[in-house]
Structure formats: structure tokens, C-alpha cells
Scaffold this motif. Structure first.
Motif, PDB file in Angstrom:
ATOM      1  N   ALA A 129     -28.803 -75.076  -1.242  1.00 28.76           N
ATOM      2  CA  ALA A 129     -28.260 -73.835  -1.822  1.00 28.76           C
ATOM      3  C   ALA A 129     -28.547 -73.739  -3.308  1.00 28.76           C
ATOM      4  CB  ALA A 129     -26.762 -73.769  -1.587  1.00 28.76           C
ATOM      5  N   GLY A 130     -28.860 -74.885  -3.936  1.00 30.35           N
ATOM      6  CA  GLY A 130     -29.118 -74.887  -5.370  1.00 30.35           C
ATOM      7  C   GLY A 130     -28.069 -75.614  -6.171  1.00 30.35           C
ATOM      8  N   LEU A 131     -27.159 -76.314  -5.484  1.00 26.93           N
ATOM      9  CA  LEU A 131     -26.111 -77.079  -6.169  1.00 26.93           C
ATOM     10  C   LEU A 131     -26.428 -78.563  -6.064  1.00 26.93           C
ATOM     11  CD1 LEU A 131     -22.952 -75.214  -4.834  1.00 26.93           C
ATOM     12  CD2 LEU A 131     -24.014 -74.964  -7.083  1.00 26.93           C
ATOM     13  N   GLU A 132     -26.362 -79.249  -7.173  1.00 29.59           N
ATOM     14  CA  GLU A 132     -26.655 -80.676  -7.196  1.00 29.59           C
ATOM     15  C   GLU A 132     -25.636 -81.405  -8.059  1.00 29.59           C
ATOM     16  OE1 GLU A 132     -30.676 -81.193  -8.464  1.00 29.59           O
ATOM     17  OE2 GLU A 132     -31.528 -80.376  -6.612  1.00 29.59           O
ATOM     18  N   GLY A 133     -25.643 -82.717  -7.945  1.00 34.25           N
ATOM     19  CA  GLY A 133     -24.780 -83.533  -8.789  1.00 34.25           C
ATOM     20  C   GLY A 133     -23.313 -83.174  -8.686  1.00 34.25           C
ATOM     21  N   ALA A 134     -22.656 -83.079  -9.849  1.00 40.34           N
ATOM     22  CA  ALA A 134     -21.217 -82.819  -9.891  1.00 40.34           C
ATOM     23  C   ALA A 134     -20.851 -81.499  -9.226  1.00 40.34           C
ATOM     24  CB  ALA A 134     -20.736 -82.826 -11.340  1.00 40.34           C
ATOM     25  N   ALA A 135     -21.692 -80.474  -9.400  1.00 39.16           N
ATOM     26  CA  ALA A 135     -21.404 -79.170  -8.803  1.00 39.16           C
ATOM     27  C   ALA A 135     -21.327 -79.278  -7.280  1.00 39.16           C
ATOM     28  CB  ALA A 135     -22.455 -78.153  -9.214  1.00 39.16           C
ATOM     29  N   ALA A 136     -22.261 -80.010  -6.690  1.00 37.38           N
ATOM     30  CA  ALA A 136     -22.264 -80.176  -5.237  1.00 37.38           C
ATOM     31  C   ALA A 136     -21.056 -80.984  -4.773  1.00 37.38           C
ATOM     32  CB  ALA A 136     -23.549 -80.863  -4.792  1.00 37.38           C
ATOM     33  N   VAL A 137     -20.689 -82.005  -5.518  1.00 36.20           N
ATOM     34  CA  VAL A 137     -19.548 -82.841  -5.147  1.00 36.20           C
ATOM     35  C   VAL A 137     -18.249 -82.042  -5.225  1.00 36.20           C
ATOM     36  CG1 VAL A 137     -18.173 -84.854  -5.798  1.00 36.20           C
ATOM     37  CG2 VAL A 137     -20.672 -85.008  -5.754  1.00 36.20           C
ATOM     38  N   HIS A 138     -18.099 -81.211  -6.247  1.00 33.97           N
ATOM     39  CA  HIS A 138     -16.898 -80.376  -6.360  1.00 33.97           C
ATOM     40  C   HIS A 138     -16.761 -79.469  -5.141  1.00 33.97           C
ATOM     41  CE1 HIS A 138     -15.972 -81.840 -10.242  1.00 33.97           C
ATOM     42  NE2 HIS A 138     -16.844 -81.123 -10.933  1.00 33.97           N
ATOM     43  N   VAL A 139     -17.863 -78.840  -4.750  1.00 35.77           N
ATOM     44  CA  VAL A 139     -17.823 -77.945  -3.592  1.00 35.77           C
ATOM     45  C   VAL A 139     -17.540 -78.744  -2.321  1.00 35.77           C
ATOM     46  CG1 VAL A 139     -19.152 -76.362  -2.161  1.00 35.77           C
ATOM     47  CG2 VAL A 139     -19.319 -76.222  -4.647  1.00 35.77           C
ATOM     48  N   LEU A 140     -18.171 -79.901  -2.181  1.00 38.31           N
ATOM     49  CA  LEU A 140     -17.929 -80.753  -1.020  1.00 38.31           C
ATOM     50  C   LEU A 140     -16.444 -81.077  -0.893  1.00 38.31           C
ATOM     51  CD1 LEU A 140     -18.829 -82.700   1.282  1.00 38.31           C
ATOM     52  CD2 LEU A 140     -19.127 -84.445  -0.496  1.00 38.31           C
ATOM     53  N   ARG A 141     -15.821 -81.453  -1.997  1.00 40.60           N
ATOM     54  CA  ARG A 141     -14.407 -81.811  -1.957  1.00 40.60           C
ATOM     55  C   ARG A 141     -13.528 -80.610  -1.622  1.00 40.60           C
ATOM     56  NH1 ARG A 141     -14.916 -85.820  -7.194  1.00 40.60           N
ATOM     57  NH2 ARG A 141     -15.437 -87.708  -5.996  1.00 40.60           N
ATOM     58  N   ALA A 142     -13.939 -79.438  -2.076  1.00 43.94           N
ATOM     59  CA  ALA A 142     -13.188 -78.219  -1.729  1.00 43.94           C
ATOM     60  C   ALA A 142     -13.273 -77.961  -0.225  1.00 43.94           C
ATOM     61  CB  ALA A 142     -13.724 -77.018  -2.512  1.00 43.94           C
ATOM     62  N   PHE A 143     -14.454 -78.150   0.350  1.00 43.62           N
ATOM     63  CA  PHE A 143     -14.620 -77.975   1.792  1.00 43.62           C
ATOM     64  C   PHE A 143     -13.786 -78.997   2.557  1.00 43.62           C
ATOM     65  CE2 PHE A 143     -18.146 -75.072   1.190  1.00 43.62           C
ATOM     66  CZ  PHE A 143     -18.164 -74.339   2.376  1.00 43.62           C
ATOM     67  N   ILE A 144     -13.806 -80.247   2.121  1.00 36.37           N
ATOM     68  CA  ILE A 144     -13.031 -81.284   2.796  1.00 36.37           C
ATOM     69  C   ILE A 144     -11.541 -80.959   2.746  1.00 36.37           C
ATOM     70  CG2 ILE A 144     -12.303 -83.703   2.678  1.00 36.37           C
ATOM     71  CD1 ILE A 144     -15.155 -84.387   1.798  1.00 36.37           C
ATOM     72  N   ALA A 145     -11.056 -80.545   1.570  1.00 36.45           N
ATOM     73  CA  ALA A 145      -9.645 -80.200   1.429  1.00 36.45           C
ATOM     74  C   ALA A 145      -9.277 -79.042   2.352  1.00 36.45           C
ATOM     75  CB  ALA A 145      -9.338 -79.847  -0.021  1.00 36.45           C
ATOM     76  N   PHE A 146     -10.148 -78.044   2.431  1.00 36.29           N
ATOM     77  CA  PHE A 146      -9.901 -76.898   3.306  1.00 36.29           C
ATOM     78  C   PHE A 146      -9.840 -77.330   4.765  1.00 36.29           C
ATOM     79  CE2 PHE A 146     -12.205 -73.923   6.134  1.00 36.29           C
ATOM     80  CZ  PHE A 146     -11.203 -72.976   6.293  1.00 36.29           C
ATOM     81  N   LEU A 147     -10.811 -78.138   5.200  1.00 37.35           N
ATOM     82  CA  LEU A 147     -10.850 -78.560   6.597  1.00 37.35           C
ATOM     83  C   LEU A 147      -9.657 -79.430   6.955  1.00 37.35           C
ATOM     84  CD1 LEU A 147     -14.652 -79.344   7.017  1.00 37.35           C
ATOM     85  CD2 LEU A 147     -13.374 -77.492   8.095  1.00 37.35           C
ATOM     86  N   ILE A 148      -9.290 -80.338   6.062  1.00 36.29           N
ATOM     87  CA  ILE A 148      -8.137 -81.199   6.331  1.00 36.29           C
ATOM     88  C   ILE A 148      -6.874 -80.359   6.458  1.00 36.29           C
ATOM     89  CG2 ILE A 148      -6.607 -82.942   5.326  1.00 36.29           C
ATOM     90  CD1 ILE A 148      -9.074 -84.298   4.176  1.00 36.29           C
ATOM     91  N   GLY A 149      -6.682 -79.434   5.540  1.00 42.97           N
ATOM     92  CA  GLY A 149      -5.491 -78.594   5.591  1.00 42.97           C
ATOM     93  C   GLY A 149      -5.459 -77.725   6.831  1.00 42.97           C
ATOM     94  N   THR A 150      -6.585 -77.109   7.153  1.00 40.39           N
ATOM     95  CA  THR A 150      -6.653 -76.220   8.312  1.00 40.39           C
ATOM     96  C   THR A 150      -6.421 -76.982   9.612  1.00 40.39           C
ATOM     97  OG1 THR A 150      -8.180 -74.725   7.182  1.00 40.39           O
ATOM     98  CG2 THR A 150      -8.136 -74.624   9.577  1.00 40.39           C
ATOM     99  N   LEU A 151      -7.065 -78.131   9.759  1.00 32.71           N
ATOM    100  CA  LEU A 151      -6.927 -78.888  10.995  1.00 32.71           C
ATOM    101  C   LEU A 151      -5.575 -79.578  11.096  1.00 32.71           C
ATOM    102  CD1 LEU A 151     -10.545 -80.277  11.223  1.00 32.71           C
ATOM    103  CD2 LEU A 151      -9.463 -78.637  12.754  1.00 32.71           C
ATOM    104  N   SER A 152      -5.008 -79.999   9.964  1.00 29.63           N
ATOM    105  CA  SER A 152      -3.659 -80.567   9.989  1.00 29.63           C
ATOM    106  C   SER A 152      -2.668 -79.528  10.499  1.00 29.63           C
ATOM    107  CB  SER A 152      -3.251 -81.045   8.597  1.00 29.63           C
ATOM    108  OG  SER A 152      -4.032 -82.140   8.175  1.00 29.63           O
TER     109      SER A 152
END
Length: 221
Positions: A129-152
Motif C-alpha cells: 500500500a506504500g506504508l513501511e517501517g513505523a507507519a506500517a507497524v502502527h497500522v498493523l497494531r491498530a488492525f490487531i486491536a480492532f480484531l481482538i476487540g471485535t472477536l472478544s
């Protein structure tokens, strides 16, 4: 040391873990014990220690089985949006295969070795998508938080508000307004139900839209 046997043949670590999942799904995680797992595979409890270190080792292995059910989309022609959608949906499918055990993944083992291929795939799509390094990690963590919350919420570890406030929902609209809850009154019908798949898809599209905006902002800067 002689190989411990079950009625079905030599006992294996895989059988112990699979039976642990059966026990957890049948009776609940709070009832899971090494004693019950041993009974399920047909051996004495001490025989389990030839294959597992302790209960924590079993729990980690159970989480690995659930994580291994996540299917990673392949192919260079897959867009980053479709790749992330596929990963999110596969994560949900894998978790819901073991709804009473999925808390092991949602709260315990997202840093497990079995999760690393999923993390690799997610970062690869974000790089696309064009995101690398810290930017990609921030987005990854946002996705993980969303999925954990939604599935919980879906497996019952977090509140949905659907059916959780029947007394409030049963109140007349004017009573809700008079109680200082006009916004609740206006949304009472919607609050009373929760379609988990619809909610996940809605939130997923919000996140993907946010990623697009972030990418566009980086391109314009």
C-alpha cells in the motif's frame, strides 16, 4: 523410558493438544485441567508430562492450533485492500472454529511463532500500500486491536450492549429522554441487536479507508 500407551496406541503431544481443545470447547476454558485432558486421552495425568511441560505449555500449543487455521492469501496480484480483508476474515474464521478456546489467541499468543507468518503477510500488504517501517507497524497494531476487540465481543469476552440492557431498551422513548439518555432513546432499536459479522465488516472498511487516507497524505507530502 517406555512409551506411554492409550487405548488407541502411543500417546502423542498432538493428541493431547487436540483433546484439550475438545475438553475446552465442551466444558469451557475455566474447567480445563490436566486431569481432564488425561482422562480424555485415556492415561494417568503424570503420563502427560512425557509430552508437555505443564498446563501453560498445553495452552500455548492450543493457541498454535487455532493460529494455524488462519489462511494467508497468496499472489502478487492481490491488492493490499483485498489482502488485509482476507487476513481479517480468516482470523475471524479460525477463532470461531474454537469459540470457547479463542481467548488463548485473543489475549495470550499474538506474539507466538505460529502468528509470525500472519504478521509477515499483513506487513507485506501494508508495504504494498506504500506504508513501511513505523507507519506500517502502527497500522498493523491498530488492525490487531480492532480484531481482538471485535472477536472478544463475538465470543462473549466483551460487552455487545445487545440484550445487555433490556431494562433500558424496554423503557419508553420519553422515559429514556427524561432519564438524560436522548441518544440512547434514538438508537434503542439498533442497540438491542448486534450482527457480529456486519459489525466486523463495517469496522474493517473504516480501517481500510483510514489507511487509504494515510497513504494519500504521505504521497501528497
Amino acid at each position: 523410558m517406555a512409551q506411554r500407551m492409550t487405548r488407541r496406541g502411543p500417546l502423542t503431544r498432538e493428541e493431547i493438544v487436540r483433546k484439550a481443545l475438545v475438553v475446552a470447547e465442551t466444558e469451557g476454558m475455566d474447567k480445563l485441567s490436566l486431569h481432564k485432558i488425561a482422562a480424555a486421552v485415556g492415561v494417568r495425568t503424570m503420563s502427560l508430562y512425557n509430552h508437555v511441560d505443564d498446563k501453560a505449555d498445553v495452552l500455548d500449543a492450543m493457541a498454535d492450533v487455532i493460529l494455524s487455521g488462519i489462511r494467508i492469501p497468496e499472489g502478487d496480484d492481490i491488492s493490499w485492500e483485498e489482502g488485509l480483508r482476507a487476513l481479517a476474515r480468516s482470523f475471524r474464521t479460525a477463532a470461531l472454529e474454537y469459540p470457547r478456546s479463542s481467548s488463548l489467541v485473543l489475549t495470550r499468543r499474538l506474539n507466538a511463532p505460529a502468528a509470525m507468518p500472519v504478521v509477515e503477510a499483513a506487513l507485506r500488504f501494508l508495504n504494498r500500500a506504500g506504508l513501511e517501517g513505523a507507519a506500517a507497524v502502527h497500522v498493523l497494531r491498530a488492525f490487531i486491536a480492532f480484531l481482538i476487540g471485535t472477536l472478544s465481543r463475538e465470543v462473549g469476552s466483551a460487552p455487545t450492549y445487545a440484550g445487555a440492557i433490556p431494562g433500558v431498551i424496554a423503557m419508553r422513548e420519553q422515559e429514556l429522554v427524561d432519564s438524560g439518555l436522548p441518544a440512547v432513546a434514538a438508537a434503542a432499536t439498533e442497540l438491542a441487536v448486534c450482527d457480529h459479522e456486519v459489525e466486523m465488516e463495517f469496522g474493517l472498511e473504516l480501517l481500510l479507508d483510514a489507511v487509504r487516507r494515510r497513504v494519500e497524505a504521505l504521497c501528497d507530502s
